[in-house]
Design an enzyme around this catalytic site. Structure first.
Site, mmCIF file in Angstrom:
data_model
loop_
_atom_site.group_PDB
_atom_site.id
_atom_site.type_symbol
_atom_site.label_atom_id
_atom_site.label_comp_id
_atom_site.label_asym_id
_atom_site.label_seq_id
_atom_site.Cartn_x
_atom_site.Cartn_y
_atom_site.Cartn_z
ATOM 1 N N HIS A 21 0.819 -1.213 0.000
ATOM 2 C CA HIS A 21 0.000 0.000 0.000
ATOM 3 C C HIS A 21 0.857 1.268 0.000
ATOM 4 O O HIS A 21 0.428 2.290 -0.515
ATOM 5 C CB HIS A 21 -0.992 -0.020 1.155
ATOM 6 C CG HIS A 21 -2.202 -0.833 0.838
ATOM 7 N ND1 HIS A 21 -2.186 -2.207 0.877
ATOM 8 C CD2 HIS A 21 -3.438 -0.470 0.438
ATOM 9 C CE1 HIS A 21 -3.381 -2.655 0.524
ATOM 10 N NE2 HIS A 21 -4.155 -1.629 0.249
ATOM 11 N N TYR A 40 -9.931 7.905 1.849
ATOM 12 C CA TYR A 40 -9.940 6.452 2.026
ATOM 13 C C TYR A 40 -8.822 6.091 2.994
ATOM 14 O O TYR A 40 -7.656 6.404 2.758
ATOM 15 C CB TYR A 40 -9.713 5.799 0.662
ATOM 16 C CG TYR A 40 -9.923 4.300 0.569
ATOM 17 C CD1 TYR A 40 -10.205 3.503 1.658
ATOM 18 C CD2 TYR A 40 -9.808 3.677 -0.669
ATOM 19 C CE1 TYR A 40 -10.392 2.135 1.528
ATOM 20 C CE2 TYR A 40 -9.993 2.306 -0.812
ATOM 21 C CZ TYR A 40 -10.284 1.539 0.290
ATOM 22 O OH TYR A 40 -10.461 0.189 0.158
ATOM 23 N N TRP A 76 -6.443 -7.080 -7.084
ATOM 24 C CA TRP A 76 -6.921 -8.214 -6.292
ATOM 25 C C TRP A 76 -5.993 -9.411 -6.438
ATOM 26 O O TRP A 76 -5.657 -10.057 -5.450
ATOM 27 C CB TRP A 76 -8.316 -8.618 -6.727
ATOM 28 C CG TRP A 76 -9.423 -7.692 -6.325
ATOM 29 C CD1 TRP A 76 -9.364 -6.628 -5.458
ATOM 30 C CD2 TRP A 76 -10.763 -7.752 -6.795
ATOM 31 N NE1 TRP A 76 -10.592 -6.032 -5.365
ATOM 32 C CE2 TRP A 76 -11.474 -6.703 -6.169
ATOM 33 C CE3 TRP A 76 -11.435 -8.584 -7.684
ATOM 34 C CZ2 TRP A 76 -12.826 -6.479 -6.408
ATOM 35 C CZ3 TRP A 76 -12.781 -8.365 -7.905
ATOM 36 C CH2 TRP A 76 -13.466 -7.323 -7.277
#
Length: 103
Positions: A21, A40, A76
């Site tokens: 991240h 976010y 993903w």
């Protein structure tokens, strides 16, 4: 609109999750922004590996509605080895109901 949900990391993957991240793909950031996500955050409970995600969204859909986008599908797949996922690599994500808000 505010949305919150929880996800689950695999044991021992906390540092790798942080690393990935920290280097989030610019095209993913742009996609989120273009889709209305403007605030976010993801929080980690290190003891349980539980992730709490919170986002503010302009409009009626957020990151959880981008599953057909190839960038999201690629992300993903990249994250599937360190998180609990469905067979399509989407993270197992449980939406949370807002029961209190103070502004």
């Amino acid at each position: 609109m505010r949305q919150a949900f929880v996800m689950q990391l695999r044991k021992g993957c906390e540092e790798e999750y942080q690393k990935r991240h920290d280097a989030i793909w610019p095209e993913l950031k742009a996609l989120l922004s273009e889709s209305g996500v403007y605030d976010y955050s993801i929080f980690l409970d290190r003891e349980s590996g539980r992730l709490f995600a919170f986002q503010k969204v302009r409009g009626t859909s957020g990151s959880q509605d981008l599953g057909t986008n190839p960038i999201v599908q690629k992300w993903w797949a990249y994250m599937a080895d360190i998180m609990e996922t469905h067979p399509d690599n989407s993270p197992i994500s449980l939406p949370l109901e807002e029961v209190f808000h103070l502004e």
